[in-house]
Motif scaffolding. Structure first.
Motif, PDB file in Angstrom:
ATOM      1  N   ARG A  94      95.316 -35.035   5.815  1.00 35.20           N
ATOM      2  CA  ARG A  94      94.005 -34.474   6.122  1.00 35.20           C
ATOM      3  C   ARG A  94      94.030 -33.657   7.417  1.00 35.20           C
ATOM      4  O   ARG A  94      93.021 -33.049   7.775  1.00 35.20           O
ATOM      5  CB  ARG A  94      92.968 -35.601   6.262  1.00 35.20           C
ATOM      6  CG  ARG A  94      92.780 -36.384   4.984  1.00 35.20           C
ATOM      7  CD  ARG A  94      91.773 -37.484   5.171  1.00 35.20           C
ATOM      8  NE  ARG A  94      91.739 -38.362   4.005  1.00 35.20           N
ATOM      9  CZ  ARG A  94      90.931 -39.406   3.900  1.00 35.20           C
ATOM     10  NH1 ARG A  94      90.103 -39.703   4.875  1.00 35.20           N
ATOM     11  NH2 ARG A  94      90.972 -40.152   2.811  1.00 35.20           N
ATOM     12  N   TRP A 103      85.727 -37.777   4.630  1.00 29.88           N
ATOM     13  CA  TRP A 103      86.438 -37.072   3.551  1.00 29.88           C
ATOM     14  C   TRP A 103      85.761 -37.188   2.187  1.00 29.88           C
ATOM     15  O   TRP A 103      86.407 -37.323   1.165  1.00 29.88           O
ATOM     16  CB  TRP A 103      87.874 -37.573   3.466  1.00 29.88           C
ATOM     17  CG  TRP A 103      88.812 -36.647   2.766  1.00 29.88           C
ATOM     18  CD1 TRP A 103      89.237 -36.747   1.462  1.00 29.88           C
ATOM     19  CD2 TRP A 103      89.446 -35.498   3.294  1.00 29.88           C
ATOM     20  NE1 TRP A 103      90.108 -35.725   1.166  1.00 29.88           N
ATOM     21  CE2 TRP A 103      90.250 -34.930   2.286  1.00 29.88           C
ATOM     22  CE3 TRP A 103      89.415 -34.867   4.530  1.00 29.88           C
ATOM     23  CZ2 TRP A 103      91.017 -33.790   2.463  1.00 29.88           C
ATOM     24  CZ3 TRP A 103      90.178 -33.735   4.710  1.00 29.88           C
ATOM     25  CH2 TRP A 103      90.963 -33.212   3.692  1.00 29.88           C
ATOM     26  N   PRO A 112      85.604 -32.243   4.532  1.00 32.67           N
ATOM     27  CA  PRO A 112      86.965 -31.813   4.873  1.00 32.67           C
ATOM     28  C   PRO A 112      86.992 -30.458   5.596  1.00 32.67           C
ATOM     29  O   PRO A 112      87.729 -30.282   6.560  1.00 32.67           O
ATOM     30  CB  PRO A 112      87.671 -31.739   3.522  1.00 32.67           C
ATOM     31  CG  PRO A 112      86.934 -32.711   2.655  1.00 32.67           C
ATOM     32  CD  PRO A 112      85.500 -32.585   3.103  1.00 32.67           C
TER      33      PRO A 112
END
Length: 189
Positions: free
Chosen positions: A92, A147, A157
């Motif tokens: 991420r 997320w 995100p």
């Protein structure tokens, strides 16, 4: 070591780190991925709030101490580093960006320690640019941990990634600011 509520809150942040990281190592059959995200976001948010609250209480109740002044930034940096490493592992966050942010934290902490030994710790006190960097970093980490859907049309995100890049730029700018302030002090000697 003094023991009071502000220091206990700081120790709480340190104690939350293995819980925070451990969540993501639980099997998905035990804890669904979105539940892990929500729990991790809440733990990180609690840690961020206790960071503000312990300092507020220490000043308000006149319970500041050199140990608390040492432990508080260490706890913050450990939590942020753990979060960034975790976000890299979860794919991420970019590893190079996490390295820049963590590297800056270590560099500036070392600089502050060195300046404190020289009796010039006030010269590298937290500046406004550092506060902006921290704000962008916290927003980024919270969104990247979440997320998932939060508000229709809002991509956590994307917002988290943009905020992390902003934090990365502010990280570099603030590092040069602090290094310049320190260099100026050395030239004046």
């Amino acid at each position: 070591m003094p023991l009071n509520l502000p220091i206990l809150l700081t120790w709480l942040r340190v104690a939350l780190i293995p819980v925070f990281v451990g969540l993501f190592y639980l099997p998905d059959t035990l804890l669904a991925p979105m539940v892990k995200n929500v729990c991790a976001t809440l733990i990180f948010a609690v840690a961020a709030l206790t960071d503000w609250f312990d300092g507020f209480l220490a000043r308000r109740w006149n319970q500041t101490s050199s140990f608390g002044a040492f432990l508080d930034p260490v706890a913050d940096k450990l939590m942020v580093a753990a979060a960034l490493i975790l976000l890299v592992e979860l794919d991420r966050a970019a590893a190079w960006l996490a390295v820049i942010i963590i590297g800056r934290e270590i560099t500036i902490s070392a600089l502050r320690e060195w300046m404190a030994q020289l009796g010039k710790s006030r010269n590298v006190a937290v500046a406004y640019i550092g506060k902006l960097k921290t704000t962008a970093q916290m927003v980024a980490i919270l969104f990247l941990l979440w997320w998932g859907p939060l508000v229709p049309g809002m991509s956590t995100p994307l917002i988290g990634t943009i905020a992390l890049y902003v934090a990365g730029v502010l990280t570099i700018v603030s590092m040069f600011y602090y290094l310049q302030v320190a260099a100026q002090q050395f030239r004046e000697q």
